[in-house]
Design a protein around this motif. Structure first.
Motif, PDB file in Angstrom:
ATOM      1  N   LEU A 161       5.747   5.471   1.806  1.00 18.67           N
ATOM      2  CA  LEU A 161       5.167   6.656   2.428  1.00 18.67           C
ATOM      3  C   LEU A 161       5.682   7.929   1.772  1.00 18.67           C
ATOM      4  O   LEU A 161       6.881   8.085   1.534  1.00 18.67           O
ATOM      5  CB  LEU A 161       5.518   6.688   3.925  1.00 18.67           C
ATOM      6  N   ARG A 162       4.749   8.836   1.492  1.00 18.35           N
ATOM      7  CA  ARG A 162       5.113  10.177   1.036  1.00 18.35           C
ATOM      8  C   ARG A 162       4.356  11.187   1.899  1.00 18.35           C
ATOM      9  O   ARG A 162       3.243  10.926   2.339  1.00 18.35           O
ATOM     10  CB  ARG A 162       4.736  10.389  -0.431  1.00 18.35           C
ATOM     11  N   ILE A 163       4.980  12.336   2.116  1.00 22.31           N
ATOM     12  CA  ILE A 163       4.333  13.425   2.832  1.00 22.31           C
ATOM     13  C   ILE A 163       4.560  14.696   2.033  1.00 22.31           C
ATOM     14  O   ILE A 163       5.662  14.951   1.528  1.00 22.31           O
ATOM     15  CB  ILE A 163       4.854  13.557   4.277  1.00 22.31           C
TER      16      ILE A 163
ATOM     17  N   HIS B  61      -4.140   9.251   2.696  1.00 18.64           N
ATOM     18  CA  HIS B  61      -4.585   8.549   1.492  1.00 18.64           C
ATOM     19  C   HIS B  61      -3.821   7.232   1.375  1.00 18.64           C
ATOM     20  O   HIS B  61      -2.610   7.191   1.619  1.00 18.64           O
ATOM     21  CB  HIS B  61      -4.342   9.395   0.241  1.00 18.64           C
ATOM     22  N   ALA B  62      -4.539   6.183   1.019  1.00 22.56           N
ATOM     23  CA  ALA B  62      -3.929   4.869   0.796  1.00 22.56           C
ATOM     24  C   ALA B  62      -4.255   4.438  -0.627  1.00 22.56           C
ATOM     25  O   ALA B  62      -5.436   4.284  -0.971  1.00 22.56           O
ATOM     26  CB  ALA B  62      -4.461   3.852   1.799  1.00 22.56           C
TER      27      ALA B  62
ATOM     28  N   THR C 147       0.838  -1.195   0.000  1.00 25.51           N
ATOM     29  CA  THR C 147       0.000   0.000   0.000  1.00 25.51           C
ATOM     30  C   THR C 147       0.874   1.247   0.000  1.00 25.51           C
ATOM     31  O   THR C 147       1.853   1.339   0.738  1.00 25.51           O
ATOM     32  CB  THR C 147      -0.913   0.027   1.235  1.00 25.51           C
ATOM     33  N   ALA C 148       0.511   2.214  -0.844  1.00 23.86           N
ATOM     34  CA  ALA C 148       1.231   3.488  -0.902  1.00 23.86           C
ATOM     35  C   ALA C 148       0.443   4.526  -0.113  1.00 23.86           C
ATOM     36  O   ALA C 148      -0.715   4.809  -0.438  1.00 23.86           O
ATOM     37  CB  ALA C 148       1.410   3.931  -2.346  1.00 23.86           C
ATOM     38  N   PHE C 149       1.057   5.077   0.905  1.00 28.81           N
ATOM     39  CA  PHE C 149       0.396   6.073   1.740  1.00 28.81           C
ATOM     40  C   PHE C 149       0.895   7.476   1.387  1.00 28.81           C
ATOM     41  O   PHE C 149       2.079   7.688   1.120  1.00 28.81           O
ATOM     42  CB  PHE C 149       0.670   5.806   3.219  1.00 28.81           C
ATOM     43  N   LEU C 150      -0.037   8.420   1.385  1.00 33.99           N
ATOM     44  CA  LEU C 150       0.289   9.834   1.192  1.00 33.99           C
ATOM     45  C   LEU C 150      -0.335  10.621   2.336  1.00 33.99           C
ATOM     46  O   LEU C 150      -1.532  10.502   2.603  1.00 33.99           O
ATOM     47  CB  LEU C 150      -0.254  10.349  -0.141  1.00 33.99           C
ATOM     48  N   LEU C 151       0.488  11.420   3.009  1.00 34.72           N
ATOM     49  CA  LEU C 151      -0.003  12.328   4.039  1.00 34.72           C
ATOM     50  C   LEU C 151      -0.032  13.736   3.465  1.00 34.72           C
ATOM     51  O   LEU C 151       1.001  14.250   3.006  1.00 34.72           O
ATOM     52  CB  LEU C 151       0.905  12.310   5.273  1.00 34.72           C
TER      53      LEU C 151
END
Length: 514
Positions: free
Chosen positions: A95-97, A15-16, A2-6
């Motif tokens: 993870l990206r922010i 966001h997932a 899963t790619a998460f974005l904060l």
């Protein structure tokens, strides 16, 4: 995986794989953001104190364990790596922010992409309940990111106008005005860009709005330079101060040159600067204009400050001295008089020692040779006092902090207070300036003073509230042949108070060395 974005510019969102996830836990959102910003492990004690600062240690640690479990249940998978003492985002999670994406775009000079990412202030409208420690951390992070946005917007206004894309320049200038409506520099950016784009009616509307804001908020009229933009007989190009950039040691340095003459005068005003905002206050502009009658004026922002690239670290004395040489070379300077005020005195001293053939003379105003007290240097604050002063300055950053000490004669002037507060916000951030102040605290150039072989003038006001006059006398006593001039007054800023004695001493000195 899963790619998460904060997303943290505005109210935080998770966001997932492109889908928003509703996490109805404010402290959970705060935890995710803080861990992502940390880029590594954070101790459980730090995290618990951040979220529950008024709660007993064992209780807050138990709450932290439950919170970590509830977050993973909501996200539907294990996203943390934990041990008995620390917690972090799992390295297995993609993870990206958005804050890191924004800063990366700024670092590579892609300012348009950076400004698209910055849709609102960091964590705007968000606060976990009863978490003052987190709120304080968020404030300083917000100010740092906002400072980088201002820098990016200023660069875009300049670059777009230089490329002839005046319509785009007006868009970015408009955002600057939204960030600081009382700044005449930003107001002029917008008016000038509209005029260059051929939209005089739009320029007139914004000029009228700026005039109204200045009257209502500060009780002042627009400056002559602002009015000159709207004059049909005025020359738009002549009214535009040109900011140029030179690359030195991987960093772009913002500088300006004004006037002409066989001798150059490089002015470095102190721990914070902004080459365009320096002209915004009448007293500052008057002083700099007077210097232009004595030679060609050169001003620049140190790396990490003002319009120069933000570098994430404090510019030390050796680096700043190197940057002085880079700017002088770009400006085609042959012989220069260095005017180093306050904290910039040591860097000018270093350059004068390293490059004496290029220096016609050295002027030090309100300067010290060492950042803090020692048994053999009683002229500065003790380290503990300095740190307390620094913390106060950082905590009040964005307002007119320090003006009572730096410029008592201007401390009750609403226009001066608004100008100083705006300059601080545009020039640096609380975190950035904290590093600058810490570096100066540890500075010491006393060993260089006997090596100075160029004519030197040391100026200091008798009742300077920021730097004791004894520090100026000490510098002069250690430099062979140095002239020391004691001036009346208590202002630390060279342009505040009575400028005439300062300019008279500078003029006499430049005539001797020229």
């Amino acid at each position: 995986m899963t790619a998460f974005l904060l997303e943290t510019f505005g109210f935080p969102e998770v966001h997932a794989d492109g889908r928003p996830i509703k996490l109805a836990l404010r402290k959970g959102l705060a935890l995710l953001v803080y861990l992502a910003e940390a880029k590594g492990a954070v101790t459980r004690d730090v995290m618990a104190t951040l979220l529950w600062p008024e709660t007993a240690r064992q209780t807050s640690l138990a709450r932290l364990r439950r919170l970590l479990h509830r977050i993973e249940l909501t996200l539907g998978q294990k996203v943390f790596e934990t041990d008995r003492t620390s917690v972090r985002w799992s390295v297995e999670v993609a993870l990206r922010i958005d804050t890191h994406l924004f800063e990366s775009a700024c670092d590579r000079g892609d300012f348009e992409a950076a400004c698209q990412i910055y849709r609102s202030d960091f964590l705007a409208g968000f606060s976990p309940e009863d978490s003052s420690e987190f709120d304080d951390w968020a404030f300083f992070r917000r100010e740092a990111l906002r400072g980088r946005l201002v820098h990016a917007l200023e660069r875009l206004v300049q670059d777009k106008n230089a490329a002839g894309d005046h319509f785009a320049a007006t868009t970015y200038a408009g955002r600057l005005v939204e960030l600081d409506p009382l700044s005449e520099v930003y107001g002029r950016h917008l008016i000038r860009s509209l005029l260059l784009a051929g939209d005089r009616s739009g320029a007139e509307r914004h000029h009228a709005a700026l005039t109204q804001r200045l009257r209502d908020e500060l009780g002042v009229a627009p400056e002559a330079e602002t009015e000159a933009l709207m004059s049909p007989a005025g020359s738009l190009r002549d009214a535009v101060p040109v900011t140029r950039y030179v690359k030195g040691a991987g960093v772009h340095l913002a500088y300006q040159t004004y006037g002409s003459g066989e001798l150059d005068i490089l002015v470095m005003p102190g721990f914070v600067s902004h080459v365009e905002r320096a002209w915004e206050h009448p007293a500052s502009r008057s002083f700099l204009t007077s210097l232009m009658k004595l030679g060609r004026l050169v001003v620049f922002d140190r790396r990490g400050i003002g319009l120069s690239d933000r570098v994430g670290s404090a510019p030390g004395i050796d680096v700043t001295a190197e940057d002085i040489g880079t700017v002088l070379q770009a400006a085609g300077s042959r012989r220069v008089v260095l005017f180093g005020a306050s904290e910039c005195g040591p860097a000018c001293i270093k350059f004068a020692v390293d490059q004496p053939r290029r220096v016609a003379g050295l002027i030090l105003f309100g300067a010290l040779a060492k950042g803090c007290w020692a048994e053999d240097y009683p002229y500065a604050l003790r380290a503990s006092q300095y740190d307390a002063w620094s913390r106060h300055l950082v905590a009040q950053w964005g307002g007119p902090v320090g003006i009572e000490a730096f410029a008592p004669s201007l401390a009750n002037d609403p226009q001066a207070r608004a100008w100083w507060a705006g300059l601080l916000r545009a020039a640096s951030s609380p975190g950035g300036i904290s590093a600058v102040l810490e570096a100066f605290r540890d500075a010491d150039v006393r060993d260089l003073l006997p090596e100075i072989a160029v004519p030197t003038l040391v100026l200091h006001r008798r009742d300077d509230r920021a730097v004791r006059i004894a520090a100026g006398r000490d510098i002069a006593s250690r430099i062979a042949g140095a002239e020391f001039v004691e001036l009346e007054g208590n202002d630390h800023w060279f342009f505040a108070g009575d400028q005439r004695p300062v300019l008279a001493a500078v003029k006499a000195f430049i005539r001797r060395v020229g």
